[in-house]
Design an enzyme around this catalytic site. Structure first.
Site, short mmCIF file in Angstrom:
data_model
loop_
_atom_site.label_atom_id
_atom_site.label_comp_id
_atom_site.label_asym_id
_atom_site.label_seq_id
_atom_site.Cartn_x
_atom_site.Cartn_y
_atom_site.Cartn_z
N ASP A 1 0.82 -1.09 -0.04
CA ASP A 1 0.05 0.03 -0.23
C ASP A 1 1.06 1.13 -0.18
O ASP A 1 0.53 2.33 -0.61
CB ASP A 1 -0.79 0.12 1.43
N CYS B 1 1.67 -8.26 5.74
CA CYS B 1 1.42 -6.89 5.63
C CYS B 1 -0.10 -6.38 5.39
O CYS B 1 -1.09 -7.34 5.48
CB CYS B 1 2.33 -6.31 4.41
N ASP B 2 -0.49 -5.31 4.81
CA ASP B 2 -1.85 -4.66 4.82
C ASP B 2 -2.84 -5.68 4.20
O ASP B 2 -4.04 -5.40 4.50
CB ASP B 2 -1.63 -3.30 4.23
N LYS B 3 -2.43 -6.23 3.29
CA LYS B 3 -3.60 -7.01 2.38
C LYS B 3 -3.22 -8.63 2.55
O LYS B 3 -4.36 -9.13 2.62
CB LYS B 3 -3.76 -6.52 0.98
N CYS C 1 5.84 -2.27 8.50
CA CYS C 1 6.19 -1.00 8.82
C CYS C 1 6.43 -0.89 10.45
O CYS C 1 5.71 -1.51 11.15
CB CYS C 1 5.21 0.04 8.30
N GLU D 1 -6.91 4.21 -0.50
CA GLU D 1 -6.25 4.68 0.84
C GLU D 1 -5.78 6.09 0.51
O GLU D 1 -4.93 6.15 -0.47
CB GLU D 1 -5.32 3.75 1.37
N SER E 1 -5.07 5.01 5.44
CA SER E 1 -3.87 4.16 6.01
C SER E 1 -3.90 4.11 7.64
O SER E 1 -4.31 5.02 8.31
CB SER E 1 -2.49 4.87 5.72
#
Length: 663
Positions: free
Chosen positions: A122, A164-166, A235, A512, A538
């Site tokens: 992302d 991670c994000d997805k 992150c 996002e 985010s």
């Protein structure tokens, strides 16, 4: 042309001398029995041939097949250096965890299999058309993962390795749907912050800060070079990647103290082996995913998410996971109740008040340490069971007295950090003004509701009662690019209210908009600006940024009927978690909330709004399917029964409509 092809296809002619047309095959014999030949399917039997063809020893074929499914990206040389880059650090070292798990499985006499479904970044796609695929990717990846799991018919369990994000929400959804199968999540951990520099969230604002002369070209270049200080892990802030790891552990899908481990380090590698032991125990005791993911464990996860101050994106992912698990899907009232009851206890990036990176949260005790406080407040169901087979209450009793807890907290103290300044006891958190995580505004602009991470609004923007208030004419933007350009060029000033509409599922795949929100956070005037959008944010976004506005603009939502100069009033009570966003007419002709609702009802959509011209067909299809399935408040899932019923109604109506046209 011939010369070009000759040059392109040039190769050593000796390779033709070494072409084989047959091979000996594996030594030995398959460990077949009459029962196997009589009752196994041809696919099961052929699978054994495939196994030895790949080099597995025939005498080691009688073992339990376990699938390791990972989100690994990139290709490494033998020495670990990059041959082909991955999309992000979060999946760069996932293969190391998979190897540790595979070794543990093999040492236990099992047969490990590995499959890969990589994921996008992302951060890399912020402000680009790549963001149009971000949230839709989650559904598609989860579908592929489920297909891969089912395509290994003799699997006895699944290990999901993701970060991670997805990729991690997709993995959680895939495993949650495996009701009668033992499954475990191995979180990919976190990257370390630079010794001197900026975290991966703040570094994404170097363009906006340079444009406003906040930093020099050299500073931007040097800070950007150091931001991802180690090659693997999510992150360094409590964004979506870290929040999803926390939620996975809170659900009982990981081993204790599994979330947020420093990627690449020995304690992180050991977690993969511990996860295998937990999974094999579950296989032996017939403990399945259905036993672990329950209505009670989902509520526990919501409680822990609130205590951490987690990403608002989890309000999309937790309902989707609940849907996949066949559990009750939490609604906005459930989220309101949880966030009003649960104090925020974690002081970390991006919320503060002290900006500790996620590795410090891990060393302070991570999820089990936060759960100790929540247990003492009576906010958790202690009877839920995790992949370890233990009750949560018993696990927390173990953690409280464990050597592991003592050692990680001592390690943090060695850096001069008090663990109780990272995971803060409730009374102290209250004393220093830490507020609960999320508030849910509603009003004539957002009749279905909206989300604001109220804990991240600067306390100096609140009155003595903890209320953020902003009333002003709005500036309307139809795309993130025009909004960020306005911020960079001076088109947005302190005390403006920005409306970013047409960026929900139907417009951009519900992109996002961190490019905008991060700029507002790190520019001096930004804390005085309010943003209202039907897009999402985010997990590292902060400030008075209100997203997930429903209905979205392109579904005839009132937010899509606002025009430049309309008066909007925003009230956010950050202590009591009550909020409203209302259109109140125009300067010189202001009106009541009720009159404003009526005026918006009479208006047509702002003509500047439309789906992005480059919105992929894949995303358009996702937007339609998730809308039929209940939209973003249901987690943007595919509810197959609803989709089929809607299609059937449409197909039945089509002949009637054709008949009418013929008449």
């Amino acid at each position: 042309m011939m010369k070009q092809l000759d040059a392109m296809m040039e190769m050593d002619k000796q390779v033709f001398d070494h072409i084989q047309t047959s091979a000996k095959g594996a030594d030995g014999a398959l460990p077949l029995t009459e029962e196997m030949l009589t009752n196994w399917s041809s696919g099961d039997l052929f699978g054994l041939s495939q196994n030895v063809g790949m080099g597995w020893k025939p005498d080691q074929l009688i073992g339990q097949e376990i699938l390791i499914l990972g989100t690994q990206g990139g290709i490494k040389n033998e020495d670990g250096s990059p041959l082909a880059l991955g999309y992000h650090t979060g999946h760069w070292e996932v293969d190391i965890l998979m190897k540790e798990a595979a070794s543990e499985l093999r040492e236990g006499g099992n047969i490990p299999f590995a499959g890969f479904v990589s994921d996008p970044c992302d951060g890399r796609s912020q402000g680009t058309k790549g963001m149009f695929d971000s949230l839709p990717y989650r559904n598609d990846a989860s579908m592929v993962m489920r297909r891969l799991m089912r395509s290994l018919p003799r699997r006895k369990g699944v290990i999901g390795v993701a970060t991670c994000d997805k990729g991690l929400p997709a993995m959680m959804m895939a495993l949650a749907s495996s009701h009668d199968l033992p499954t475990v999540i191995v979180p990919g951990g976190v990257t370390l912050p630079p010794t001197n520099g900026e975290d991966a969230g703040k570094i994404q604002t170097i363009g906006a800060r340079f444009a406003k002369q906040e930093i020099s070209l050299r500073e931007a270049a040097e800070l950007g070079c150091r931001a991802c200080a180690t090659p693997g892990g999510g992150c360094q802030f409590l964004g979506t990647a870290a929040s999803a790891q926390v939620v996975a552990e809170a659900l009982g899908m990981t081993v204790p103290h599994g979330a947020l481990a420093p990627s690449g380090q020995d304690i992180w590698k050991q977690m993969a082996r511990q996860s295998v032991r937990a999974l094999m125990g579950a296989v032996a005791s017939k403990l399945t995913t259905r036993d672990i993911i329950t209505d009670a464990s989902i509520r526990n996860a919501m409680v822990v998410h609130a205590a951490f101050g987690g990403s608002t994106n989890l309000l999309l992912h937790i309902p989707a996971l609940a849907h996949a698990a066949g559990c009750r899907v939490p609604d906005i009232e459930d989220w309101k109740e949880v966030n009003k009851q649960v104090p925020r206890l974690v002081s970390a990036l991006p919320n503060g008040p002290y900006d500790h990176p996620t590795v410090r949260v891990y060393l302070a005790g991570g999820v089990p340490e936060v759960m100790l406080h929540l247990r003492d407040l009576g906010l958790l169901d202690l009877n839920v069971v995790s992949i370890t087979g233990e009750r949560l209450g018993d696990t927390l009793d173990w953690w409280e007295q464990s050597e592991r807890r003592k050692l990680v907290r001592e390690r943090l103290r060695a850096d001069g950090i008090d663990p109780n300044d990272v995971i803060i006891p409730p009374e102290k958190a209250k004393e220093i003004g830490m507020t609960s995580t999320i508030t849910f505004p509603s009003g004539n602009i957002a009749p279905e509701g909206a989300i604001v991470k109220s804990t991240s609004i600067s306390r100096d923007m609140l009155d003595e009662s903890g209320v953020y208030y902003h009333k002003a004419p709005v500036k309307v933007f139809a795309s993130e690019s025009t909004a960020i350009n306005a911020i960079k060029s001076g088109g947005i000033e302190a005390y403006d209210i920005m409306i970013l509409a047409g960026c929900g599922p139907s417009g951009t795949g519900m992109e996002e908009t961190y490019q905008v929100t991060s700029a507002l956070k790190h520019l001096p005037f930004g804390k005085h600006v309010t943003l209202i959008t039907d897009a999402r944010f985010s997990g590292v976004s902060t400030g008075a940024c209100i997203g997930h506005v429903g209905p979205e603009a392109l579904a005839d939502g009132p937010i899509g009927k606002l025009t430049d100069g309309d008066i909007v009033e925003v009230t956010i009570d950050c202590d009591n978690l009550d909020a409203s966003i209302h259109f109140l007419g125009r300067k010189g002709s202001e009106c009541t909330v009720e009159e404003g609702a009526r005026l918006l009802e009479e208006r047509v959509m702002n003509p500047i709004l439309a789906p992005h011209q480059d919105l992929p067909d894949d995303t358009r299809l996702w937007a339609a399917l998730q809308a039929v399935s209940g939209g973003t408040w249901k987690g943007s899932v595919y509810d197959v029964d609803k989709i089929i019923a809607t299609l059937e109604k449409g197909m039945q109506a089509e002949p009637r409509e054709l008949a009418k046209e013929e008449k």
